[in-house]
Write an enzyme that holds these catalytic residues in place. Structure first.
Site, PDB file in Angstrom:
ATOM      1  CG  ASP A  43      -2.146   1.151   1.336  1.00 14.54           C
ATOM      2  OD1 ASP A  43      -1.547   2.059   0.791  1.00 14.54           O
ATOM      3  OD2 ASP A  43      -3.345   1.083   1.079  1.00 14.54           O
TER       4      ASP A  43
ATOM      5  CB  ALA B 166     -11.286  -4.603  -3.975  1.00 17.54           C
TER       6      ALA B 166
ATOM      7  CD  GLU C 149     -19.935  -6.425 -10.392  1.00 16.45           C
ATOM      8  OE1 GLU C 149     -20.648  -6.058  -9.581  1.00 16.45           O
ATOM      9  OE2 GLU C 149     -19.139  -6.610  -9.891  1.00 16.45           O
TER      10      GLU C 149
ATOM     11  CG  HIS D 133     -20.689  -7.002  -5.915  1.00 20.90           C
ATOM     12  ND1 HIS D 133     -20.565  -6.221  -7.150  1.00 20.90           N
ATOM     13  CD2 HIS D 133     -20.513  -5.617  -4.624  1.00 20.90           C
ATOM     14  CE1 HIS D 133     -19.600  -4.740  -6.284  1.00 20.90           C
ATOM     15  NE2 HIS D 133     -19.367  -5.390  -5.248  1.00 20.90           N
TER      16      HIS D 133
ATOM     17  CB  ALA E  14     -21.894  -4.784   1.151  1.00 23.24           C
TER      18      ALA E  14
END
Length: 528
Positions: free
Chosen positions: A173, A233, A263, A281, A284
């Protein structure tokens, strides 16, 4: 009359109650987002629009939204909202950047287990009555090396869970400091090292120009044979065609894919491969996460519509109405200075120092610092905003220092931003003149005065005769028109800087040709 809010996607009913409790008129139509024409027909009646991912808030929808003041996205991704169009019409776009972090991290860990033990294939085989015990030989996770690409809020949770599973964790990162890496218990590495060393690779970074296709054929070729790749992600981080070939050849032993280039993904070559786990997906998708983001977006929208408070806005700083006229030009300056430095920062970011001199030192420097951090972080974290930027900097262990002082130099006000990396310090300073337009007044100690335009070219070079002629001739050959040309140097014959605004985007090939000119030390494309 109470403000009206439309909920056009499936949000928790608790969100509806929050709006009602705060005195708003709420219209809950969870399937409306799929009906573009009906949404267009009624959106003009509402002050607020609360959505998830099904509602596409296009330029056409925004044009029809005559009374709309705020769009609230329950979740982090705002790919389904035309933010520039909303901004142009004065509509605030909010998201909930931290509501589903744990859920997404847990999904990545679940994918890792599924790949290690081939759970979906073994389940299907057993249900078919085959009892293929010898076929499904798995691998242990204990002692393996996990490579985490992106060690922000979600990536750091994944790293923590992996360490608990007795894995070694290496992390890439650009904004991860050495100190933060030590706190997390991860080894900070460059991307090429991560590719070479990891047994499992998991991606937790936004989709930006720098991260698009970060896992492609060239990257896969440097990885271990039998590596397993997980992407929960964003679709587009992994080049799917390259991954398919690597899975077929066995170079990649398995992949866990929750997000896709297109998508909804109803057809995809990955679906035909036995060593792939695909989910629609779901990163979440837990009861807790959906409840969290629904409550957050309802509270944020209600606070704005009833009190004028702005939280987690992607296109508006958190500034009170009283201070806005005086502060806004300096907010713009701070973000431009941050963006300038951020686009030139390529190594690990350790600290940011902000110096405020003159009257600006007495202003709301917290908002100014947040704006500067937003600019620095945005090249890699496009969803960062003035509210989330300080938290994201803290997560990555970036030290932020503020210095205030009275006027000492020629300018009534100025801001200097210094970025401190593993290798160097780089500073840029600017001011705001009476016309309220931000200006650059110094770069790396070299004085110059320049406005920043949409398409810029930043060049460091040796101050030798002939450079300007060679450079201008090259741009002329490429048909690129120069809008402004600003020069500065330390002294005759020493280091010099050119900051050039052009009328159109500059291609990679032009950048390469400029960098190859005699006397050029560095050439970078900047966009503002």
């Amino acid at each position: 009359m109470a403000p009206r809010v439309l909920i056009s996607d499936k949000l928790s009913k608790t969100a509806v109650q929050i709006f009602k409790d705060r005195g708003l008129d709420v219209d809950y139509q969870p399937d409306l987002g799929k009906d573009k024409e009906k949404l267009l027909a009624i959106i003009g009646e509402y002050d607020g629009l609360a959505i998830r991912s099904n509602t596409k808030v296009t330029e056409k929808v925004i044009a029809a939204a005559k009374n709309l003041r705020v769009i609230g996205r329950a979740g982090i991704g705002v790919d389904n909202v035309d933010i520039p169009a909303a901004t142009a019409k004065g509509i605030i776009v909010m998201n909930t950047p931290f509501g589903n972090s744990i859920t997404t991290a847990e999904h990545a860990i679940a994918m890792m287990f599924a790949l290690a033990r081939q759970l979906p294939e073994a389940d299907a085989s057993t249900r078919a009555g085959k009892w293929e015990k010898n076929r499904f030989m798995g691998v242990e996770i204990t002692g393996k090396t996990l490579g985490v690409i992106g060690c922000g809020n979600i990536g750091s949770i994944v790293a923590d869970r992996a360490i608990g599973l007795k894995m070694r964790v290496v992390a890439y990162d650009p904004f991860l400091s050495d100190e933060r890496a030590i706190d997390l218990g991860v080894e900070k590495v460059e991307l090429d090292q991560l590719f070479r060393r990891a047994d499992f690779i998991t991606l937790h970074t936004p989709l930006t120009d720098k991260t698009r296709g970060i896992v492609d054929a060239a990257a896969i070729a440097t990885m271990k044979d039998g590596v397993r790749i997980i992407n929960c992600a964003r679709g587009g981080l992994v080049v799917e065609a390259d991954l398919v070939e690597a899975l077929k050849s066995g170079k990649v032993a398995g992949a866990g894919i929750d997000v896709f280039e297109v998508e909804p993904a109803t057809e995809n070559p990955l679906f035909a491969l036995p060593n792939v786990v695909c989910t629609p997906h779901l990163g979440a998708s837990t009861t807790e996460a959906q409840e969290n983001v629904a409550l957050q977006v309802a509270e944020q929208m209600a606070d704005y519509l009833m009190k004028g408070a702005v939280v987690n806005a992607l296109n508006m700083p958190s500034i009170s109405a009283e201070e806005a006229p005086r502060l806004t030009p300096f907010v713009k300056l701070a973000e431009l200075l941050g963006s300038f430095a951020g686009q030139l920062t390529e190594t690990g970011l350790k600290a940011i120092r902000l110096e405020y001199e003159g009257e600006v030192a007495e202003m709301n420097v917290r908002a100014l610092t947040a704006a500067a951090l937003t600019g620095v972080l945005k090249p890699l974290l496009q969803t960062v905003n003035m509210v989330s930027a300080p938290a994201m900097a803290r997560e990555r262990g970036v030290t932020v220092e503020e210095v205030r002082r009275e006027q000492r130099g020629a300018y009534e006000n100025y801001i200097r931003l210094t970025v401190i990396t593993d290798r160097q310090e780089r500073s840029v300073a600017g001011t705001v003149f009476a016309d309220a337009k931000p200006r650059i007044i110094q770069i790396k100690g070299i004085n110059m005065e320049a406005e920043l335009g949409p398409h810029m070219l930043y060049i460091t070079n040796q101050d030798k005769p002939g450079f300007i002629g060679r450079f201008a001739s090259l741009l002329g050959q490429e048909g690129i028109n120069i809008a402004t040309f600003n020069l500065g140097r330390k002294a005759a014959g020493e280091d010099a800087i050119a900051l050039v605004e052009v009328d159109e985007p500059i291609s990679d090939s032009v950048i390469e040709r400029v960098a190859a000119l005699e006397g050029v030390v560095q050439a970078k494309r900047l966009t503002f």
